[in-house]
Design an enzyme around this catalytic site. Structure first.
Site, PDB file in Angstrom:
ATOM      1  N   GLU A  32     -19.703  -6.043  25.981  1.00 44.69           N
ATOM      2  CA  GLU A  32     -21.146  -6.258  25.811  1.00 44.69           C
ATOM      3  C   GLU A  32     -21.574  -6.414  24.347  1.00 44.69           C
ATOM      4  O   GLU A  32     -22.288  -7.360  24.017  1.00 44.69           O
ATOM      5  CB  GLU A  32     -21.930  -5.138  26.501  1.00 44.69           C
ATOM      6  CG  GLU A  32     -21.974  -5.346  28.009  1.00 44.69           C
ATOM      7  CD  GLU A  32     -22.322  -4.095  28.795  1.00 44.69           C
ATOM      8  OE1 GLU A  32     -22.766  -3.106  28.185  1.00 44.69           O
ATOM      9  OE2 GLU A  32     -22.143  -4.107  30.028  1.00 44.69           O
ATOM     10  N   LYS A  35     -23.371   1.380  38.530  1.00 40.89           N
ATOM     11  CA  LYS A  35     -22.388   0.937  37.530  1.00 40.89           C
ATOM     12  C   LYS A  35     -21.640   2.134  36.938  1.00 40.89           C
ATOM     13  O   LYS A  35     -20.489   2.026  36.532  1.00 40.89           O
ATOM     14  CB  LYS A  35     -23.100   0.167  36.423  1.00 40.89           C
ATOM     15  CG  LYS A  35     -22.177  -0.368  35.334  1.00 40.89           C
ATOM     16  CD  LYS A  35     -22.942  -1.222  34.347  1.00 40.89           C
ATOM     17  CE  LYS A  35     -22.090  -1.649  33.164  1.00 40.89           C
ATOM     18  NZ  LYS A  35     -22.869  -2.474  32.216  1.00 40.89           N
ATOM     19  N   ASP A  43     -24.782 -10.601  32.644  1.00 41.49           N
ATOM     20  CA  ASP A  43     -24.837  -9.243  32.116  1.00 41.49           C
ATOM     21  C   ASP A  43     -25.101  -8.337  33.311  1.00 41.49           C
ATOM     22  O   ASP A  43     -26.207  -8.291  33.833  1.00 41.49           O
ATOM     23  CB  ASP A  43     -25.965  -9.136  31.072  1.00 41.49           C
ATOM     24  CG  ASP A  43     -26.251  -7.686  30.643  1.00 41.49           C
ATOM     25  OD1 ASP A  43     -25.503  -6.786  31.066  1.00 41.49           O
ATOM     26  OD2 ASP A  43     -27.226  -7.494  29.898  1.00 41.49           O
ATOM     27  N   ASP A  93     -25.629  -1.122  20.583  1.00 42.24           N
ATOM     28  CA  ASP A  93     -25.984  -1.548  21.943  1.00 42.24           C
ATOM     29  C   ASP A  93     -26.174  -0.319  22.836  1.00 42.24           C
ATOM     30  O   ASP A  93     -25.201   0.274  23.301  1.00 42.24           O
ATOM     31  CB  ASP A  93     -24.861  -2.462  22.466  1.00 42.24           C
ATOM     32  CG  ASP A  93     -25.116  -2.948  23.888  1.00 42.24           C
ATOM     33  OD1 ASP A  93     -26.195  -2.658  24.445  1.00 42.24           O
ATOM     34  OD2 ASP A  93     -24.236  -3.623  24.453  1.00 42.24           O
TER      35      ASP A  93
END
Lengths: 282, 569
Positions: free
Chosen positions: B145, B68, B6, B168
């Site tokens: 994800e 990211k 992850d 999420d």
């Protein structure tokens, strides 16, 4: 994929049984994994989707509830139920076809006729059977009046944190909670329409902006229904309150996504679109 | 062994599928979470994780985080004298996780499954794959994800059939997925999301609130003017965010120009501050439900994933949106990594997973630009023709036929976009190709455009000219956000030259970095204690005796823990 091919691919005879189609698809899928056999998977997936679509078009008979024959039940219960049944059916009928006042009056009459108001004095068996009947009227029939639903919930305490219903069937309690919230939201729609009918478009817009942020419309399902009912009501105006409609479009993002409105009532949506033409082009 | 990673905005984790279950792999400090922070130490060696995060405050010019968010772009970050692309920074995090996995498993690791936000674009996915390659990992599969989170949850379900929604909210991205589970099949019905909404935004909102409430009157107006101040505020905001619940107030404190600034905030004020962020949570939920043709009441469970769902404010809102409490029986920080491990097990055809299959969808539509006839013989360009509709099950291959619009047209220009808008200018451009066609009267030449979207979420376009049978393939790599193969080789060589801080020395480096950071933030007496303890530890380090160093480490850690409580992972 033509009519029958999908069934051949699945190795099934055409069936309305979605579970059986899913089971078969799952079995075949384990031998045709998307990452290992992309082409085989795509063919299987296409067949599955087509079969699911065809099955939904086939007529289905809903499963009949299993009720033990009267001979196996307590005769006193059978007798009490026979006594209550016509009244429960009348309540259902008034909810589906009558006015709210009629349904509420009938409820009051039943409570009085069977002496069910006093918790200390009423017949427990009769009360229990009455509760079962009321639960059916509140949850399982096609439509019921908001006031009636609220009365049922308050009579039997179904929504209380420690109610028997919550313990045995939390999903039903969840559903009832949603219905109560929806009733509040529909009331809000009525109030907006009343303002519009009084010519208070400005004030209706202020109220709509408040509602868009309000607690009552936080739940996604409730908001969905509120938007849909508001749109349907607006579509019925001969003289569309354009500024108000414009505010609704903006506050609820209908320009971006209006699929839920279209699905809820395609004709009303078309009518609404026609009437707000002066405002925007979709 | 394939590992599952992850690669998060705030933290990254690595896990593996072993003996029929997902196992979290600890890093050199014994933690499951490795902060996605990269920096250079004083000797110029690369530091990754908690040690680097401590140095965000003391050495902001040599340290960087939240990269990211820039994946798929060519934005460069300067560390000291060197420039790094987001793929390279991500590669350094991946390298560190790879080393942890190799140490833990006792074998070389060369293959990985990496998770990406469902809403990551083509360029962002490619950048992630390249980051893996730069770290010496073959990326066997990119998994969305929320799908990974659902896989982890699905395996723990006792119900044979259920529908659930995964909410999420990570450090930097927000994803919604709706899944149906039946007969061992985990089917993603719909995904939606917001690539620029996450826990980091809530921290920023708190920092802005702090500046507004107490900073401005003390001359602090620009939060980013001084990196030291900014990082100290970020840390305070991070802590405040977790504490905010119920009636209790939490305080954010900052030492600024010889003044102690303090701001106390309660839950209600926090909700007000975050209102614009909380509002943005609604749209993807509505979109996913409508795509899946479901109502919230039809869902059996709402599942939380992502560290930001620990925030009480978020959980309360979720409960209100869906009219029920969300489930949280798996650690929301770890659930995505656990799912990545399941996917790695599936990929390796682990026999404990024989009865499990997962199908996913493409989260957005993809199509081409076309011209539409607006009057006889008059065409207007700029319209969008979707070829693959969003939330189609992948892999998928679809075709549309387009034709020429001008007599004796010599070429056909195909521009590929992703998005949902009617006009291409409002969608995301992916790539383009010009293909020659034989001259004929308008409309007589037709070209079929076939899009193939694979399980990793990567797109391929193939054009076939019907008249000639000539085929053209569009490789969507000529995008400023995506490195070319030659550039990848170049970056690999550059990364190979970088010195990496030795893994076994990381606990010491982390502790020293933490002590430095605390020294900088502390005052008076406390400052003296930290200075003395640090000097003592420094001398013990020089002894090079493992037992002495361990004793010194324990002493210093105890002191630091006493002063600020145990870390903030």
């Amino acid at each position: 994929m033509s009519d029958m091919k999908c069934w051949d691919r699945l190795g099934l005879a055409p069936t309305p049984d979605e579970r059986e189609i899913k089971r078969t698809y799952a079995r075949l899928l384990k031998a045709t994994r998307p990452e290992e056999d992309p082409e085989g998977f795509q063919a299987l997936r296409l067949a599955f989707e087509e079969a699911m679509w065809q099955s939904s078009e086939m007529s289905r008979t809903p499963p009949q509830p299993v009720v033990p024959p009267d001979s196996e039940r307590d005769p006193r219960e059978v007798e009490a139920e026979a006594l209550l049944r016509p009244h429960i059916e009348k309540l259902a009928e008034l909810n589906e076809q009558g006015t709210e006042e009629e349904a509420m009056a009938k409820l009051a009459a039943v409570l009085d006729a069977f002496e069910l108001r006093d918790a200390g004095a009423r017949d427990p068996l009769l009360w229990q059977l009455f509760e079962d009947g009321m639960l059916w009227v509140c949850c399982d029939i096609a439509a019921n009046h908001d006031a009636f639903l609220r009365a049922g919930v308050s009579l039997f305490g179904w929504m209380e944190p420690d109610s028997w219903l919550r313990q045995r069937d939390p999903k039903t309690v969840e559903w009832l909670g949603l219905r109560l919230h929806e009733a509040d939201a529909l009331e809000a729609v009525d109030e907006l329409l009343a303002l519009l009918d009084e010519g208070e478009e400005r004030q209706a817009m202020v109220e709509l902006a408040r509602l868009a942020e309000a607690e009552v419309l936080i739940n996604v399902d409730v908001r969905h229904l509120f938007e849909a009912e508001l749109m349907v009501s607006l579509s019925e105006y001969d003289n569309m309150p354009l500024q108000f409609a414009g505010a609704a479009l903006t506050l609820f993002g209908w320009r971006r996504d209006h699929r839920h409105l279209e699905e809820y009532h395609p004709d009303a949506w078309r009518e609404f679109g026609r009437k707000i033409k002066p405002l925007i082009v979709f | 062994m394939i590992i599952g990673i992850d690669l998060g905005t705030t933290n990254s984790l690595v896990a593996v599928w072993r003996d029929g279950q997902a196992e979290m792999i600890p890093n050199a400090l014994g933690h499951a979470l490795t902060p996605s922070v990269v920096g250079l130490d004083d000797s110029g060696a690369v530091l990754v994780g908690l040690a680097a995060r401590e140095r965000l405050i003391t050495h902001p010019q040599l340290t960087t985080a939240v990269f990211k968010r820039y994946m798929g772009s060519d934005r460069q970050t300067r560390l000291g004298t060197q420039l790094f692309r987001p793929e390279e920074l991500s590669a350094l995090v991946l390298k560190s996780l790879k080393a942890d996995a190799e140490r833990y498993l006792g074998e070389a690791v060369t293959e990985a499954v990496i998770t990406v936000p469902a809403y990551f674009s083509d360029a962002q996915r490619k950048a992630t794959k390249i980051a893996g390659q730069l770290a010496g990992l073959k990326v066997e599969r990119l998994v969305n994800e929320p799908t990974a989170a659902a896989l982890a949850y699905g395996l723990h379900q006792n119900e044979p059939e259920s529908r659930f929604l995964v909410f999420d909210l990570g450090g930097g991205t927000f994803d919604i997925s709706i899944l149906e589970l039946f007969e061992g099949v985990m089917e993603v019905r719909a995904s939606a999301g917001d690539n620029f909404l996450g826990g980091e935004d809530f921290s920023e909102a708190l920092i802005d609130g702090f500046i507004e409430a107490v900073g401005k009157q003390h001359g602090l107006t620009d939060k980013e003017a001084d990196p030291v101040v900014y990082q100290a505020l970020r840390k305070q905001a991070e802590q405040a965010k977790r504490g905010l619940s119920g009636t209790a107030e939490v305080a954010m404190e900052l030492r600024y120009q010889e003044q102690n600034l303090r701001w106390a905030i309660g839950e209600e004020a926090f909700l007000k501050l975050c209102e614009p962020l909380l509002k943005r949570l609604r749209e993807p939920i509505e979109k996913a439900l409508r795509d899946a043709r479901l109502k919230a009441i039809d869902l059996d469970q709402i599942v939380l994933a992502g560290g930001a769902t620990r925030m009480p404010a978020v959980r309360k809102l979720v409960a209100k949106l869906f009219g029920r409490m969300p489930a949280m029986n798996l650690n929301p920080d770890e659930v995505v990594a656990r799912g990545a491990a399941v996917m790695a097990g599936l990929k390796a055809r682990d026999e404990t997973l024989n009865e499990v299959v997962m199908t996913d969808v493409c989260p957005y539509s993809q199509g081409i630009e076309v011209s539409e006839q607006i009057a006889t013989g008059r065409f207007q360009p700029g319209f969008y023709l979707p070829i693959i509709e969003r939330n189609s099950v992948v892999p998928i291959s679809r075709e549309q036929v387009v034709s020429t619009i001008v007599d004796n047209q010599m070429a056909l220009h195909v521009s590929v976009y992703q998005g949902e808008s009617r006009l291409v200018k409002d969608n995301i451009f992916l790539g383009e190709i010009t293909i020659p066609v034989p001259p004929r009267p308008a409309g007589q030449i037709s070209v079929s455009v076939r899009f193939t979207y694979d399980v990793n979420g990567l797109l391929e376009a193939e054009m076939t000219v019907a008249e000639t049978g000539e085929k053209h393939r569009l490789i969507i790599e000529e995008n400023p956000g995506v490195l070319t193969p030659a550039e990848i080789e170049e970056k690999l060589a550059a990364l190979a030259k970088l010195k990496i801080h030795p893994r076994e020395l990381l606990p010491n480096a982390q502790l020293m970095a933490r002590a430095d950071r605390m020294f900088q933030q502390a005052l008076g007496e406390e400052r003296q204690w930290i200075a003395q303890a640090t000097a003592r530890f420094q001398s013990m380090l020089e002894s090079q005796e493992e037992t002495t160093i361990k004793q010194g480490r324990d002493e210093l850690k105890t002191l630091l823990d006493q002063l600020e409580g145990e870390g903030w992972l």
